[in-house]
Write an enzyme that holds these catalytic residues in place. Structure first.
Site, mmCIF file in Angstrom:
data_model
loop_
_atom_site.group_PDB
_atom_site.id
_atom_site.type_symbol
_atom_site.label_atom_id
_atom_site.label_comp_id
_atom_site.label_asym_id
_atom_site.label_seq_id
_atom_site.Cartn_x
_atom_site.Cartn_y
_atom_site.Cartn_z
ATOM 1 N NE ARG A 73 -3.739 -2.244 -0.017
ATOM 2 C CZ ARG A 73 -3.412 -3.310 -0.777
ATOM 3 N NH1 ARG A 73 -2.369 -3.269 -1.583
ATOM 4 N NH2 ARG A 73 -4.162 -4.382 -0.764
ATOM 5 C CB SER A 94 -8.997 -1.854 4.382
ATOM 6 O OG SER A 94 -9.633 -3.020 3.928
ATOM 7 C CD GLU A 136 -5.303 0.143 2.789
ATOM 8 O OE1 GLU A 136 -5.227 -0.943 3.405
ATOM 9 O OE2 GLU A 136 -5.886 0.255 1.692
HETATM 10 C C1 LIG Z 1 -15.543 0.475 -1.012
HETATM 11 C C2 LIG Z 1 -14.052 0.570 -1.116
HETATM 12 C C3 LIG Z 1 -13.298 -0.549 -1.457
HETATM 13 C C4 LIG Z 1 -11.914 -0.469 -1.560
HETATM 14 N N1 LIG Z 1 -11.210 -1.601 -1.877
HETATM 15 C C5 LIG Z 1 -9.857 -1.529 -1.971
HETATM 16 C C6 LIG Z 1 -9.097 -2.711 -2.312
HETATM 17 O O1 LIG Z 1 -9.633 -3.783 -2.532
HETATM 18 N N2 LIG Z 1 -7.742 -2.574 -2.404
HETATM 19 C C7 LIG Z 1 -7.101 -1.391 -2.184
HETATM 20 O O2 LIG Z 1 -5.869 -1.332 -2.293
HETATM 21 N N3 LIG Z 1 -7.804 -0.268 -1.859
HETATM 22 C C8 LIG Z 1 -9.149 -0.311 -1.753
HETATM 23 N N4 LIG Z 1 -9.847 0.819 -1.425
HETATM 24 C C9 LIG Z 1 -9.126 2.073 -1.124
HETATM 25 C C10 LIG Z 1 -8.954 3.029 -2.321
HETATM 26 O O3 LIG Z 1 -10.019 2.899 -3.239
HETATM 27 C C11 LIG Z 1 -7.616 2.818 -3.041
HETATM 28 O O4 LIG Z 1 -6.529 3.086 -2.172
HETATM 29 C C12 LIG Z 1 -7.491 3.708 -4.286
HETATM 30 O O5 LIG Z 1 -6.375 3.301 -5.015
HETATM 31 C C13 LIG Z 1 -7.363 5.200 -3.958
HETATM 32 O O6 LIG Z 1 -7.489 5.913 -5.172
HETATM 33 P P1 LIG Z 1 -8.033 7.409 -5.211
HETATM 34 O O7 LIG Z 1 -7.911 7.886 -6.606
HETATM 35 O O8 LIG Z 1 -9.363 7.506 -4.590
HETATM 36 O O9 LIG Z 1 -6.932 8.133 -4.314
HETATM 37 P P2 LIG Z 1 -7.209 9.137 -3.114
HETATM 38 O O10 LIG Z 1 -7.911 8.456 -2.020
HETATM 39 O O11 LIG Z 1 -7.792 10.388 -3.630
HETATM 40 O O12 LIG Z 1 -5.695 9.419 -2.658
HETATM 41 C C14 LIG Z 1 -4.949 8.416 -1.997
HETATM 42 C C15 LIG Z 1 -3.486 8.890 -1.911
HETATM 43 O O13 LIG Z 1 -2.946 8.941 -3.218
HETATM 44 C C16 LIG Z 1 -2.470 10.254 -3.506
HETATM 45 N N5 LIG Z 1 -2.761 10.516 -4.922
HETATM 46 C C17 LIG Z 1 -3.944 10.364 -5.573
HETATM 47 N N6 LIG Z 1 -3.804 10.670 -6.872
HETATM 48 C C18 LIG Z 1 -2.508 11.054 -7.034
HETATM 49 C C19 LIG Z 1 -1.747 11.512 -8.147
HETATM 50 N N7 LIG Z 1 -2.290 11.648 -9.365
HETATM 51 N N8 LIG Z 1 -0.434 11.839 -7.935
HETATM 52 C C20 LIG Z 1 0.125 11.717 -6.718
HETATM 53 N N9 LIG Z 1 -0.536 11.272 -5.632
HETATM 54 C C21 LIG Z 1 -1.837 10.946 -5.797
HETATM 55 C C22 LIG Z 1 -3.235 11.174 -2.580
HETATM 56 O O14 LIG Z 1 -2.507 12.372 -2.337
HETATM 57 C C23 LIG Z 1 -3.328 10.297 -1.334
HETATM 58 O O15 LIG Z 1 -2.128 10.358 -0.599
HETATM 59 C C24 LIG Z 1 -11.251 0.767 -1.316
HETATM 60 C C25 LIG Z 1 -12.004 1.908 -1.002
HETATM 61 C C26 LIG Z 1 -13.397 1.819 -0.899
HETATM 62 C C27 LIG Z 1 -14.182 3.050 -0.570
#
Ligand SMILES: Cc1cc2nc3c(=O)[nH]c(=O)nc-3n(C[C@H](O)[C@H](O)[C@H](O)COP(=O)(O)OP(=O)(O)OC[C@H]3O[C@@H](n4cnc5c(N)ncnc54)[C@H](O)[C@@H]3O)c2cc1C
Length: 304
Positions: A179, A228, A298
């Site tokens: 992660r 999570s 996380e």
């Molecule tokens: C219902 C649900 C199920 C999920 N299941 C999983 C799963 O199975 N596995 C898993 O790993 N995660 C899971 N997640 C967590 C999440 O969806 C992931 O971590 C996802 O990859 C985050 O992407 P995001 O675009 O929403 O990033 P954000 O939440 O917006 O950001 C997360 C981090 O990434 C950074 N970031 C985002 N975009 C960029 C960019 N372009 N450049 C630099 N930094 C950036 C942000 O600054 C922050 O630090 C789940 C979440 C939910 C709500």
């Protein structure tokens, strides 16, 4: 930010800037106070210009994907929240020689998976049901079903805090771990090249729907969450430890630890960020007391 800075940002950001923007709308937990400003970057050139200015004026910023792994505090954020849209949220190139796709980092994972299915390209189906963007998935090294996106990444195109383009590929050493992707502070991922394998449209579609069904059965998807909350400790599951500590169903304000999955905190409607942070602290304390394990979040917390 003062009026002069706001005016300059509006000019540099080609008006894709809004001030005092409520962040609850931009995170899957649906909590969080306002950001001083929200900038929707539609091209790398424009993003670079804005980053140069932010750096010269010492204005803080954070990058947001779909906010699906983030908790924004009730008091909101100073500075700017950057999101990627327009040309930075599309598939840009499909290369047949090495079966790779170059995508904008703002592209939603479900849109990417639909594109892969239609193009008969497999390998990313394990990302099904993760409600993030490509950039957020790379920054978090998102994974499921024993796979992680880091193993599929060929190149990462970023812009650093001074607005300078930076490219990383396998030759230049990726630092993916559980992660996490190690990158320089303030870097914005703008494009990612992903490795895929040819497969039939039907096979890709079936895998996606199988994975989605498994997720629907095991995860509480009826209320807003950030997935999570804690990383799994080595050889164990945070959800199991939280259940063992008797915390499933525990409520604080409008937030509750899910009965279905102990590692999920749900916003049942009126939660404040404070309620969720209090539940996180409670889970850490109780699990430490009961099992000796220190749970590490996380989800990432932004804000004042
Ligand atoms: C219902 C649900 C199920 C999920 N299941 C999983 C799963 O199975 N596995 C898993 O790993 N995660 C899971 N997640 C967590 C999440 O969806 C992931 O971590 C996802 O990859 C985050 O992407 P995001 O675009 O929403 O990033 P954000 O939440 O917006 O950001 C997360 C981090 O990434 C950074 N970031 C985002 N975009 C960029 C960019 N372009 N450049 C630099 N930094 C950036 C942000 O600054 C922050 O630090 C789940 C979440 C939910 C709500």
């Amino acid at each position: 930010m003062d009026t002069r800075q706001k005016e300059e940002l509006l000019r540099l950001g080609e008006k894709n800037i809004r001030f005092q923007c409520p962040m609850a709308e931009y995170t899957t937990l649906k909590v969080g106070g306002p950001a001083e400003a929200l900038y929707e970057a539609k091209s790398t050139q424009n993003l670079r210009r804005v980053l140069v200015y932010l750096h010269s004026e010492n204005i803080p910023y954070v990058v947001l994907g779909r906010g699906s792994n983030i908790l924004i505090t009730d008091n909101g954020l100073d500075g700017i929240v950057i999101r990627l849209c327009g040309s930075l949220s599309r598939v840009e190139e499909k290369r047949a020689d090495d079966m790779s796709l170059l995508t904008g980092a703002g592209l939603h994972l479900m849109k990417l998976l639909n594109y892969c299915r239609r193009s008969a390209l497999g390998g990313l189906e394990f990302l099904s049901g993760i409600p993030g963007t490509v950039g957020g998935a790379v920054a978090m090294n998102a994974g499921a079903f024993g796979e992680e996106i880091g193993t599929k990444v060929k190149e990462i195109h970023m812009v650093d805090e001074r607005g300078k383009p930076v490219m990383r590929n396998h030759g230049k050493g990726f630092a993916f771990s559980y992660r996490q992707f190690e990158m320089e502070r303030g870097s914005v991922i703008v494009r990612v090249r992903l490795s895929l394998t040819p497969q039939s449209e039907g096979a890709v579609g079936k895998k996606i729907s199988d994975y989605l069904s498994i997720k629907k059965e095991s995860q509480p998807l009826e209320y807003p969450s950030a997935g999570s909350v804690f990383k799994n400790p080595p050889n164990d599951y945070a959800g199991r430890l939280i259940e063992k500590a008797g915390l499933k169903g525990t409520k604080i304000g409008g937030a509750v630890i899910s009965e279905k999955h102990g590692n999920y905190i749900l916003n049942t409607g009126r939660a404040r960020a404070r309620d969720i942070l209090d539940l996180i602290r409670l889970a850490q304390e109780k699990v430490k007391e009961e099992t000796g394990v220190e749970l590490e979040p996380e989800i990432r917390v932004f804000g004042k």
